[in-house]
Design an enzyme around this catalytic site. Structure first.
Site, mmCIF file in Angstrom:
data_model
loop_
_atom_site.group_PDB
_atom_site.id
_atom_site.type_symbol
_atom_site.label_atom_id
_atom_site.label_comp_id
_atom_site.label_asym_id
_atom_site.label_seq_id
_atom_site.Cartn_x
_atom_site.Cartn_y
_atom_site.Cartn_z
ATOM 1 N N TYR A 51 -6.201 4.039 0.367
ATOM 2 C CA TYR A 51 -6.923 2.794 0.090
ATOM 3 C C TYR A 51 -7.385 2.710 -1.359
ATOM 4 C CZ TYR A 51 -11.204 5.346 1.685
ATOM 5 O OH TYR A 51 -12.218 6.233 1.881
ATOM 6 N N GLU A 52 -7.800 1.485 -1.739
ATOM 7 C CA GLU A 52 -8.036 1.142 -3.150
ATOM 8 C C GLU A 52 -6.769 1.349 -3.975
ATOM 9 O OE1 GLU A 52 -10.516 -0.397 -4.297
ATOM 10 O OE2 GLU A 52 -11.963 -0.163 -2.669
ATOM 11 N N GLY A 53 -5.611 1.238 -3.333
ATOM 12 C CA GLY A 53 -4.331 1.426 -4.012
ATOM 13 C C GLY A 53 -3.813 2.832 -3.798
ATOM 14 N N GLN A 109 -1.645 3.602 -8.222
ATOM 15 C CA GLN A 109 -2.467 4.102 -9.331
ATOM 16 C C GLN A 109 -1.580 4.587 -10.479
ATOM 17 O OE1 GLN A 109 -5.668 3.585 -9.088
ATOM 18 N NE2 GLN A 109 -5.485 2.979 -6.947
#
Length: 607
Positions: A443-445, A450
């Site tokens: 999550y959050e990429g 990233q």
């Protein structure tokens, strides 16, 4: 089950001896109250709450999980009481403005709090953690009425918040968002659509939940340029601030997850729900990502948290559990076998966990100083300062988020390995840490996202390698005075100096190749990110070793010489055993793209 003990000695070492946070706080416009005594009191108070309240709920929360009935979610036993204690302690408003009921301390103090809470019990920490993004978005982009209505109860902890982005057909590619927002005559909007993977989307911890939702206006342009942002409360808020009728937003289901089972991850259905636009029409994505860099630091904390907690579980087991004799001879003569910690391979695993946890903590605490300056700029309306530090932080964040979560997962698995077969048994809690750690790389990429952000966007597209030059210049400046030193300090300084020059050269080589082969960015980015992570962590391990060495040589470490000796020894281990991994990533990132791209799609098959 590991009983969490806050690593206050290491935290204070970084804050006071390595990064000089007292001077940093004294220079901040909101740092006046962050005196050394105040910071110590916050650390001690939070440590007690985490050790005595949150840590005991970690295993039981996983065993019980969340339940849902008629759209209402019930959290595990003890969570409501723990959250009430958290809110009563004023922890939610630690770094938020005084005008809305917060304490207006620097953002980095909130990060220290989150580290301890997240290590003690990550699933619990997600509930108040998701509110932070909601509060930051409203504070920076909401109008005066929205701020006055929503911020005080959110900061008090009486209400909670979420961020609703993902839909069944889109995760990272938010240009595919389909949720609709129909304008109404009274200035409100009716939102219709489905959001998935919404952490803390529904729960019983607070009296109201404020959703920040991405949606499209009827005449919105296609893609990311046509997304607007809305406040959608679970209960509509009356003009006097009291709660009104139940809104048409409901949890349709709980996701059945591998880990973080005590955190309610929901499918949220918006069925003509009343919403209020925040920010400008079709500018919602920009507003949503205002604090994305700081959010990704928060996710990087999970990698640190699981490395630390797994180490805290593995170390006492390795000291108590006995198996065979050490190869170098009998160590515990009074017993029939030696403790696991005498075996070199077990020590290698424990030192890997220790080096990763303490190295990651240093990386995050350094980045947190940039975040303090960024938030200070936003608070006083100095967007030049905000953007300057946001750009600097933007270089750190994909490395922190991608690299540290990958190593945190490795360390969680190492903890199971130290336990052997017992690590696979639920009652010891080590497999729980590994299950919970797995989501952090997603999550959050994902790590791949990233990596693309780092190499494709931050390094090549936006700065043409300038950000790497700036950071490696800091590395060489730190290492240069010690290149001729003897012993481990000189060896580590020379290694850092060499890696800094190598990182610059690798960036230039990929930049030149990318001009002819665009796929090199995608095929090399994951190795580039991991290489960058190992080199960056090496820089911060050298920084810690230099401080520890100075304390020992100048007599400043008389009270705890063993702490400083262990710092230098852990740094030596990192440079000898972990930093060399960067060479494999270097070789892989420079390999021909053809080996990745040459196979026909039809040849990806089961044989």
């Amino acid at each position: 089950m590991p009983q969490y003990k806050a690593p206050l000695r290491d935290m204070r070492f970084l804050l006071n001896e390595v990064f000089d946070y007292p001077s940093h706080y004294a220079a901040l416009p909101n740092g006046e109250d962050a005196t050394p005594d105040m910071v110590d009191a916050i650390l001690e108070g939070c440590a007690t709450f985490c050790e005595e309240v949150l840590s005991p709920l970690y295993l039981t929360g996983d065993q019980e999980g969340c339940t849902i009935q008629d759209g209402e979610v019930t959290t595990p036993k003890g969570y409501k009481e723990a959250y009430a204690e958290y809110a009563a302690g004023g922890w939610q408003g630690l770094a938020h403005p005084k005008e809305y009921g917060g304490q207006e301390l620097p953002m980095s103090l909130n990060l220290l709090k989150s580290e301890m809470m997240g290590t003690a019990n990550w699933p619990f920490t997600m509930y108040p953690g998701l509110s932070l993004g909601c509060m930051n978005t409203i504070y920076l982009h909401g109008n005066d009425k929205q701020k006055a209505t929503y911020l005080p109860p959110l900061i008090e902890g009486r209400w909670a918040g979420t961020m609703c982005l993902t839909e069944p057909q889109c995760g990272t590619d938010l240009g595919q968002v389909k949720t609709k927002a129909e304008p109404q005559a009274d200035g409100t909007y009716k939102l219709t659509g489905t959001k998935i993977f919404i952490s803390s989307g529904e729960h019983d911890l607070t009296e109201n939940i404020i959703h920040i939702v991405l949606a499209r206006l009827p005449d919105a342009p296609k893609g990311t340029k046509g997304i607007s942002l809305f406040i959608v409360p679970k209960f509509v808020v009356n003009a006097d601030g009291s709660m009104g009728e139940r809104n048409s937003v409901k949890a349709g289901a709980l996701e059945h997850k591998m880990g973080i089972r005590a955190s309610a991850t929901c499918v949220m259905n918006f069925d003509g729900a009343t919403g209020y636009m925040i920010a400008q029409p079709n500018k919602g994505l920009e507003a949503m990502f205002t604090f994305m860099n700081s959010a990704r630091i928060g996710t990087a904390l999970q990698g640190l948290a699981h490395a630390e907690l797994s180490y805290q579980g593995a170390l006492p087991y390795a000291k108590e559990r006995r198996s065979m004799r050490a190869l170098s001879g009998k160590k515990d003569a009074e017993h029939t076998a030696d403790a696991l910690i005498w075996h070199a391979d077990v020590r290698r695993m424990l030192l890997t966990q220790k080096a990763v946890a303490e190295g990651a903590r240093a990386m995050i605490y350094s980045a947190a100083k940039l975040a303090d300056h960024m938030v200070a700029g936003a608070a006083k309306g100095d967007m030049k300062q905000y953007e300057h530090y946001d750009d600097k932080l933007g270089f750190y964040t994909p490395i922190l988020k991608g690299f540290i979560t990958e190593l945190g997962l490795e360390c969680a698995n190492i903890g199971m390995q130290v336990f052997g077969g017992h690590g696979y048994i639920k009652e010891h809690g080590m497999e729980l840490i590994a299950r919970d750690a797995r989501i952090a790389t997603l999550y959050e990429g994902t790590t791949g996202i990233q990596a693309l952000d780092l190499l494709g966007r931050k390094v090549l597209l936006q700065t043409r390698g300038k950000v790497v030059s700036e950071f490696t210049n800091i590395m060489t400046a730190q290492a240069k005075p010690h290149l001729l030193d003897g012993g481990p300090i000189g060896s580590m300084a020379r290694a850092c100096f060499k890696r800094a020059l190598q990182w610059k050269g690798l960036t230039l080589r990929i930049m030149l190749r990318a001009a002819k082969d665009r796929d090199i960015v995608s095929s090399a980015c994951a190795d580039y990110l991991m290489y960058a992570g190992y080199v960056m962590m090496g820089h911060f391990w050298l920084q810690q070793a230099l401080v520890a060495n100075e304390k020992l040589t100048k007599g400043g470490g008389k009270e705890t010489p063993e702490f400083y000796k262990a710092k230098i020894q852990t740094a030596e281990f990192y440079f000898d055993r972990l930093l060399p991994r960067a060479d494999a990533h270097k070789k892989s990132m420079l390999a021909p793209t053809d080996t990745v791209m040459q196979m026909d799609n039809e040849h990806f098959m089961f044989t």
